[in-house]
Motif scaffolding. Structure first.
Motif, PDB file in Angstrom:
ATOM      1  N   ASP A 145       0.826  -1.215   0.000  1.00 18.78           N
ATOM      2  CA  ASP A 145       0.000   0.000   0.000  1.00 18.78           C
ATOM      3  C   ASP A 145       0.857   1.260   0.000  1.00 18.78           C
ATOM      4  OD1 ASP A 145       0.922  -0.556   2.527  1.00 18.78           O
ATOM      5  OD2 ASP A 145      -1.039  -0.619   3.470  1.00 18.78           O
ATOM      6  N   ASN A 202      -5.719  -1.863  -4.151  1.00 20.65           N
ATOM      7  CA  ASN A 202      -5.085  -0.572  -3.878  1.00 20.65           C
ATOM      8  C   ASN A 202      -5.028   0.307  -5.121  1.00 20.65           C
ATOM      9  OD1 ASN A 202      -4.166  -0.101  -1.086  1.00 20.65           O
ATOM     10  ND2 ASN A 202      -3.034  -2.016  -1.349  1.00 20.65           N
ATOM     11  N   ALA A 260      -6.562   3.067   1.093  1.00 20.25           N
ATOM     12  CA  ALA A 260      -5.504   2.134   1.483  1.00 20.25           C
ATOM     13  C   ALA A 260      -5.855   1.417   2.778  1.00 20.25           C
ATOM     14  CB  ALA A 260      -4.179   2.888   1.636  1.00 20.25           C
TER      15      ALA A 260
END
Length: 273
Positions: free
Chosen positions: A20, A162, A174
């Protein structure tokens, strides 16, 4: 040959928890990454709980895997109960004290963005605690190669989700993907445990701490504005334990375990609970 899947699983696990950041930075820049990582500091601080717990019980699980699957199942269910007893009240409580936690971990410059991030991100905690102990149960059962496949599924979902969620939702996206990624990873973990050990009564394991955490959360919401955080937190912590025990969380196995780990002066309380 057995060590290679473990090494690969560790690599995939690290990627699972860091992808992320790698996606967030080019899309949203360093400032947003800073907000997100500041919230993540609190999550990282909590990771020692399942890490130390699972490392402590892994030798026992390994012996049980070859000697007694029934005993292993009981130990696994007990581990899930203990970890959820810890994770769920932390999750609910964090919703109400996120601002204060961010002030401690980062400072006022990270408000309100990091506090919002933490209020979302914290909901991954119960799933993460479950996955942590389940991961080691599957290793004890010799399912290292299956774990590689499960982590590939988790990482693939993480990357795609993501890429979809971060552009419109930034750090909140995220955070949501982190939660859903743990849930996605739990699905193959659960089916592997069911196939190689037994089905697990997750509802029976989780409903008591869920209810007790809900009561605690309502009490914390009501108290924190009236008596302050330092007084409210210990009060609701005691309330959580009372409700949890009142709902019958302490069966024979739980009492026996606690009698082994708690000082003698608490044993009479356990018999009354």
């Amino acid at each position: 040959f057995e060590s290679f899947p473990l090494m690969l699983n560790n690599l995939l696990s690290s990627l699972f928890f860091r992808i992320d950041i790698l996606i967030l930075k080019p899309f949203k820049g360093d400032a947003v990454v800073g907000y997100y990582q500041t919230a993540y500091k609190f999550i990282d601080a909590l990771n020692f709980i399942p890490s130390n717990f699972t490392l402590a019980i892994f030798p026992v699980l390994s012996r049980m895997a070859s000697n007694s699957k029934d005993a292993m199942l009981r130990a696994y269910i007990m581990s899930l109960k203990i970890l959820l007893w810890i994770a769920l009240p932390i999750t609910v409580g964090t919703m109400f004290i996120a601002r204060e936690l961010i002030l401690f971990f980062g400072g006022e410059a990270y408000l309100p963005q990091s506090a919002i991030t933490l209020q979302v991100l914290i909901w991954f905690l119960p799933f993460s605690f479950i996955n942590s102990v389940t991961h080691y149960v599957l290793i004890a059962l010799g399912q290292q190669r299956f774990l590689t496949k499960a982590f590939v599924i988790g990482v693939t979902f993480n990357v795609i989700a993501n890429m979809i969620a971060i552009p419109p939702l930034s750090y909140v996206g995220a955070s949501l993907v982190t939660i859903f990624s743990e849930m996605v990873l739990l699905i193959p973990f659960y089916f592997a445990v069911r196939q190689n050990l037994s089905s697990v009564p997750f509802i029976a394991v989780a409903w008591r701490p869920i209810v007790a955490s809900g009561v605690m959360g309502v009490a914390l919401w009501w108290l924190v504005e009236r008596v302050g955080l330092l007084i409210a937190v210990p009060i609701v912590g005691v309330l959580y334990l009372i409700v949890l025990i009142g709902l019958g969380a302490l069966g024979e196995d739980e009492r026996a375990l606690l009698q082994r780990v708690l000082p003698q002066r608490f044993h009479s309380f356990l018999r009354l609970a």
